[in-house]
Design an enzyme around this catalytic site. Structure first.
Site, PDB file in Angstrom:
ATOM      1  CD  GLU A 151      57.578  31.696  28.854  1.00  0.00           C
ATOM      2  OE1 GLU A 151      57.799  31.969  27.673  1.00  0.00           O
ATOM      3  OE2 GLU A 151      56.691  32.258  29.513  1.00  0.00           O
ATOM      4  CD  GLU A 331      57.831  35.517  32.461  1.00  0.00           C
ATOM      5  OE1 GLU A 331      57.137  35.797  31.459  1.00  0.00           O
ATOM      6  OE2 GLU A 331      58.997  35.086  32.374  1.00  0.00           O
TER       7      GLU A 331
END
Ligand code: GCO
Length: 415
Positions: A151, A331
């Site tokens: 991320e 995720e």
């Protein structure tokens, strides 16, 4: 009953080093920016966390009991002086037939690198590639699948633009060079990993389907900042137009070729869609994030919109076409109250697995799904107040208690 996924589809759980390991002063680990930030802030820190560093065997046994095929964890750059823990963890996973999927950077940058500019400095990109070479040299005989960054958008936005995460810089739009230098580090690390024989190298991006609350350009601007800024250069070899000019001062000839070194798969972290409207008059940003009404919310206040996952994946395929590699959902999950009887998490996972199956049925090439997270853990600025685990952790005794969702997923995977 969870839908049947394609043969070879990889189910797993995800965690991250600073969020679960503890043992921050052991075996030559040096301070990270999260040690500095969490101690300066006061309150919860990752000093002990889940003590995964010492209790990894118990946690690997939980993964084995759950019946997942893979475990995504991150390797702490601050532990570069002694990678013995990751040797032990990888061997324990392989002994149970679980594929190790390490992320090389999940936000715990060594403080010493931040002291020399961190990701604002181009030098950090090459330091990251050197770290990738070091780690692959140690584990590459047993690990062939890697994720470079976790991320980069969230690390840039929260760490360098808004200051809500480590290193706590509040640079707003001046944080943009952090995007380019992380992506350059990603590209250099892909090349370094391939040189050591890696067979599958990924980048994990946090992506969200952006919904417009009005007919202003704000939603398109947010989509460019949050999604395309980190997908376009990797998949297309170019930045979105208006961002390319903003980044011009830090881009050097050849950078985009390095950044777009082909990856074998794209990791996507999906939690929810984002509703965007025109900024308020005094906003420092060119967009306003708005609440999505009329849907359930998690304990964290995040909206639950499973169909947003289908929407995201089909839109990625439309945007990138043949340039979109296979996808792993690296995720997906939710925070709930502390209780072990977590029907909310069961419903969340069930509905998102169905939405994922819908995307696969629509032709999107998805190869795996990882639950965030195996354990309750240190949720960054929110510390231990948010619980994402299939397994409850008592942070006084560090005892682990599988929640009902653990048994639900175990039974679903065994079907
Ligand atoms: C992220 C990070 C995780 C978080 C999880 C819940 O996506 O922000 O990868 O470290 O803990 O997503 O917020």
């Amino acid at each position: 009953m969870v839908p049947r996924f394609p043969d070879g589809f990889l189910f797993g759980c995800s965690t991250a080093s600073y969020q679960i390991e503890g043992a921050v002063d052991e075996d030559g680990r040096v301070p990270s920016i999260w040690d500095t930030f969490s101690h300066a802030k006061g309150g919860d820190t990752g000093d002990v966390a889940c003590d995964h560093y010492h209790r990894y065997s118990e946690d690997v046994a939980l993964l084995s009991e759950l019946g997942v095929g893979a475990y995504r964890f991150s390797i702490a750059w601050p532990r570069a002086a002694d990678l013995g823990f990751y040797d032990r963890l990888v061997d324990a996973l392989l002994e149970k037939g679980i594929v190790p999927l390490p992320t090389l950077f999940h936000w715990d940058l060594p403080q010493s690198i931040e002291d020399h500019g961190g990701w604002l400095s181009r030098d950090t990109a090459s330091k990251f590639a050197d770290f990738a070479t070091l780690v692959a040299g140690r584990l590459g005989d047993r690990v062939t699948r890697w994720i470079t960054l976790n991320e980069p958008i969230v690390h840039m936005a929260q760490g360098y633009a808004y200051g809500t995460h480590a290193p706590g810089r509040e640079l707003m739009l001046q944080a943009l060079p952090v995007a380019h230098h992380q992506l350059l580090g990603h590209g250099l690390a892909v090349q370094a990993l391939r040189a050591t024989g890696a067979t599958e190298v990924m980048l994990t991006n946090n992506c969200t389907p952006v919904r417009a609350a009005d007919d202003s350009p704000a939603a398109a601007v947010y989509d460019a900042f949050h999604n395309r800024l980190f997908n376009d250069p990797v998949l297309l070899g170019s930045y979105p137009d208006f961002l390319a000019s903003a980044l011009e001062p830090v881009i050097r000839p050849g950078d985009l070729d390095i950044i777009s070194t082909p990856i074998d798969a794209l990791g996507i972290n999906y939690y929810n869609p984002t509703l965007i409207g025109a900024p308020t008059a005094d906003s420092p940003l060119p967009f306003e994030m708005l609440p999505i009404e009329g849907v359930p919310t998690t304990a964290f206040g995040w909206p639950v919109v499973p169909e947003g996952l289908t929407e995201l994946l089909t839109s990625l395929r439309e945007t990138y076409g043949k340039n979109l590699p296979p996808i792993y959902i690296t995720e997906n999950g939710c925070s709930t109250d502390e209780g072990v009887d977590d029907q909310f998490r069961i419903d969340y996972l069930d509905s998102h697995l169905r939405a994922l199956h819908d995307a696969i049925s629509a032709g999107v090439d998805v190869r795996g799904y990882f639950v965030w997270s195996l354990l309750d853990n240190f949720e960054w600025a929110e510390g231990y107040s948010q619980r994402f685990g299939l397994v409850h952790v008592d942070f006084q005794t560090l005892s682990r208690t599988p929640r009902r969702s653990f048994a639900w997923l175990r039974d679903a995977l065994a079907e």
